[in-house]
Scaffold this active site. Structure first.
Site, PDB file in Angstrom:
ATOM      1  N   ILE A 149      -5.244  44.828  -5.041  1.00  7.24           N
ATOM      2  CA  ILE A 149      -4.822  43.418  -5.330  1.00  7.24           C
ATOM      3  C   ILE A 149      -5.493  42.436  -4.270  1.00  7.24           C
ATOM      4  O   ILE A 149      -6.187  41.446  -4.637  1.00  7.24           O
ATOM      5  CB  ILE A 149      -3.243  42.996  -5.294  1.00  7.24           C
ATOM      6  CG1 ILE A 149      -2.647  44.018  -6.333  1.00  7.24           C
ATOM      7  CG2 ILE A 149      -3.008  41.682  -5.186  1.00  7.24           C
ATOM      8  CD1 ILE A 149      -1.209  43.963  -6.293  1.00  7.24           C
ATOM      9  N   ASP A 150      -5.448  42.764  -3.043  1.00  8.92           N
ATOM     10  CA  ASP A 150      -5.444  41.743  -2.035  1.00  8.92           C
ATOM     11  C   ASP A 150      -7.248  41.371  -2.087  1.00  8.92           C
ATOM     12  O   ASP A 150      -7.334  40.058  -1.729  1.00  8.92           O
ATOM     13  CB  ASP A 150      -5.432  42.246  -0.774  1.00  8.92           C
ATOM     14  CG  ASP A 150      -3.889  42.431  -0.458  1.00  8.92           C
ATOM     15  OD1 ASP A 150      -3.155  42.061  -1.340  1.00  8.92           O
ATOM     16  OD2 ASP A 150      -3.470  43.345   0.404  1.00  8.92           O
ATOM     17  N   HIS A 200       0.414  48.119  -2.916  1.00 10.25           N
ATOM     18  CA  HIS A 200       0.749  46.850  -2.873  1.00 10.25           C
ATOM     19  C   HIS A 200      -0.347  46.007  -2.137  1.00 10.25           C
ATOM     20  O   HIS A 200      -0.702  44.851  -2.347  1.00 10.25           O
ATOM     21  CB  HIS A 200       1.901  46.433  -2.055  1.00 10.25           C
ATOM     22  CG  HIS A 200       1.939  46.761  -0.666  1.00 10.25           C
ATOM     23  ND1 HIS A 200       1.727  48.042  -0.170  1.00 10.25           N
ATOM     24  CD2 HIS A 200       1.903  45.761   0.396  1.00 10.25           C
ATOM     25  CE1 HIS A 200       1.809  47.999   1.077  1.00 10.25           C
ATOM     26  NE2 HIS A 200       1.783  46.600   1.604  1.00 10.25           N
ATOM     27  N   CYS A 201      -1.548  46.693  -1.736  1.00  6.84           N
ATOM     28  CA  CYS A 201      -2.600  45.846  -0.992  1.00  6.84           C
ATOM     29  C   CYS A 201      -4.055  46.250  -1.696  1.00  6.84           C
ATOM     30  O   CYS A 201      -4.423  45.328  -2.018  1.00  6.84           O
ATOM     31  CB  CYS A 201      -2.635  46.437   0.394  1.00  6.84           C
ATOM     32  SG  CYS A 201      -1.014  45.842   1.250  1.00  6.84           S
ATOM     33  N   ILE A 202      -4.380  47.465  -1.624  1.00  9.29           N
ATOM     34  CA  ILE A 202      -5.722  47.508  -1.795  1.00  9.29           C
ATOM     35  C   ILE A 202      -6.216  46.956  -3.464  1.00  9.29           C
ATOM     36  O   ILE A 202      -7.574  46.712  -3.293  1.00  9.29           O
ATOM     37  CB  ILE A 202      -6.012  49.179  -1.635  1.00  9.29           C
ATOM     38  CG1 ILE A 202      -5.646  49.644   0.020  1.00  9.29           C
ATOM     39  CG2 ILE A 202      -7.530  49.374  -1.688  1.00  9.29           C
ATOM     40  CD1 ILE A 202      -6.296  48.661   0.854  1.00  9.29           C
TER      41      ILE A 202
END
Length: 445
Positions: free
Chosen positions: A282-283, A278-280
């Site tokens: 997208i963020d 959910h992070c790498i």
């Protein structure tokens, strides 16, 4: 006004001090549910909110849908009244603290999609009351809490920093990592103003090993983006080197193992079939989007994104070459994919590169099956289109029947010696077979 601030502030501060405050967590996913456990374990009564009635029903029955949260824990805390879950947003008024843990994906143009944050803020504003603290935990770009969330909350007619309080504290959940849970990962906290910051610190210090107050909401938001961009850029570096060293017939994993013997100035990052979670993936694009608004290109971030998103194509190319060397075309070949979770030993499929690989292989006519001990059925994904499948049993027969076995996720449950022994051809994207005696049927990708 000063009197109103004092009344609201002191009322909530006392509730936090004696732990009579009700902690509401919005979003019962991989961030929200562990956060509930963290606060419930230290004595707070918790109320969980989710839009999915199936999740809420499971929680009421004492059933977990996240591997590292035990069903026994949920059942016990539901029974003693320390935790309950609901789809009823009107019950947000019951909570003294509301922690927002909802998705922040990208849209089709790779711009931030804040609809879940905005909808949550709208739901809160309808029942917002004096003496509540609202904390955004979802990863986002600097300015979101102040410029997006706060104006929506102000529709309630209440004054921020006077009647209610606002903070940002980025989640740092690492599913599948037994060393770290929400309770023992330091917590960065930024407040709208002094009272909001103090209340948020007093909340988290009851449950978290260490708190790190910072000067503003924006510093806390930027901190999380920096953490994830740092990882994305370094992973992109080793992914690019993987392609280069593959052409030079060098084993990148061996190179990394050699380099990390240096006791300073080097941190090991490892290549893979693509980024997931959910992070790498997208963020960093939140940051590049913000930079474009400021009229500045972010070349490192954009290049890292290009490299990381190209890895599934590299894997498919290596698979095609390996099949070709065995006298087989992709069309009609039976491909057994091992692991569809985005990282080892978790039941979390979000943004997994496995789905991007499936999207590439299915139009080429490959017959794809998969095994994942943590994901019995492929979920519907927002970002990918592929055939829905169920995990097949991993046996000597199923391995031998496949024209190629593609290792996407190196779960600890897999017996790599068994897999190498029975598979005709193995494409290893994780160096899972690195310690197995190399045979002619193993290819790295």
């Amino acid at each position: 006004m000063a009197e109103n601030v004092l009344l609201s502030y002191e009322s909530l501060r006392q509730k936090l001090a004696d732990q009579s405050a009700v902690v509401g967590v919005i979003g019962m996913g991989y961030v929200g549910l562990p956060l509930v456990k963290t606060f419930a374990d230290c004595g707070f009564r918790c109320l969980g909110f989710d839009t999915d009635p199936n999740k809420v029903d499971k929680l009421h029955r004492g059933e977990s849908y996240i591997k590292h949260i035990a069903s026994e824990w949920i059942a016990s805390n539901v029974k003693m009244g320390r935790f309950s879950a609901t789809c009823d947003n009107a019950r947000m008024a019951e909570a003294d603290v509301l922690l927002i843990c909802v998705p922040t994906p990208l849209d089709s143009s790779r711009d931030p999609d804040l609809k879940y944050v905005e909808l949550t803020a709208e739901a809160i504003s309808k029942s917002l009351r004096q003496g509540q603290l609202v904390v955004l935990e979802s990863t986002t770009y600097p300015g979101t809490t102040r410029d997006v969330v706060l104006p929506i909350l102000e529709r309630s007619g209440l004054k921020p920093g006077v009647d209610f309080f606002v903070a940002y504290s980025p989640e740092r959940e690492d599913p599948g990592n037994p060393q770290f849970s929400a309770a023992n990962i330091p917590k960065v906290i930024g407040g709208l103003e002094e009272h909001s910051l103090k209340l948020a610190c007093e909340l988290y210090e009851k449950a978290i090993v260490e708190i790190i107050p910072v000067s503003s909401l924006e510093v806390a938001e930027a901190c999380k983006i920096l953490e994830n961009t740092y990882r994305a850029v370094n992973i992109a570096l080793v992914n690019e080197l993987k392609v280069l060293f593959d052409r030079m017939d060098l084993d990148l994993w061996e190179v990394i193992d050699a380099a990390k013997t240096k006791p300073f100035g080097f941190q090991a990052f490892y290549p893979g079939p693509g980024l997931g979670g959910h992070c790498i993936p997208i963020d960093p694009f939140y940051l590049s989007w913000l930079a474009r608004k400021q009229g500045m290109p972010t070349r490192f971030i954009e290049l890292a994104g290009e490299i990381n998103t190209s890895m599934p194509q590299f894997v498919v190319q290596k698979l095609m070459l390996a099949l070709n060397a065995a006298g087989k075309a992709v069309r009609g070949s039976k491909i057994l994919m091992l692991g569809v979770a985005y990282k080892p030993n978790v039941d979390d499929p979000r943004e997994s590169p496995a789905f991007a690989i499936m999207e590439l292989l299915e139009p080429l006519g490959a017959e794809i099956q998969y095994n994942d001990p943590y994901i019995p059925q492929l979920p519907k994904m927002r970002s990918f289109e592929f055939s829905r499948k169920e995990s097949i049993e991993l046996t000597s027969e199923s391995l031998a029947a496949a024209d190629a076995v593609l290792i996407v996720t190196n779960h600890k449950d897999y017996d790599w010696e068994f897999i190498a022994k029975h598979a005709k051809l193995v494409i290893d994207t994780r160096n899972a077979l690195g310690k197995i005696e190399q045979r002619g049927n193993i290819r790295k990708a």
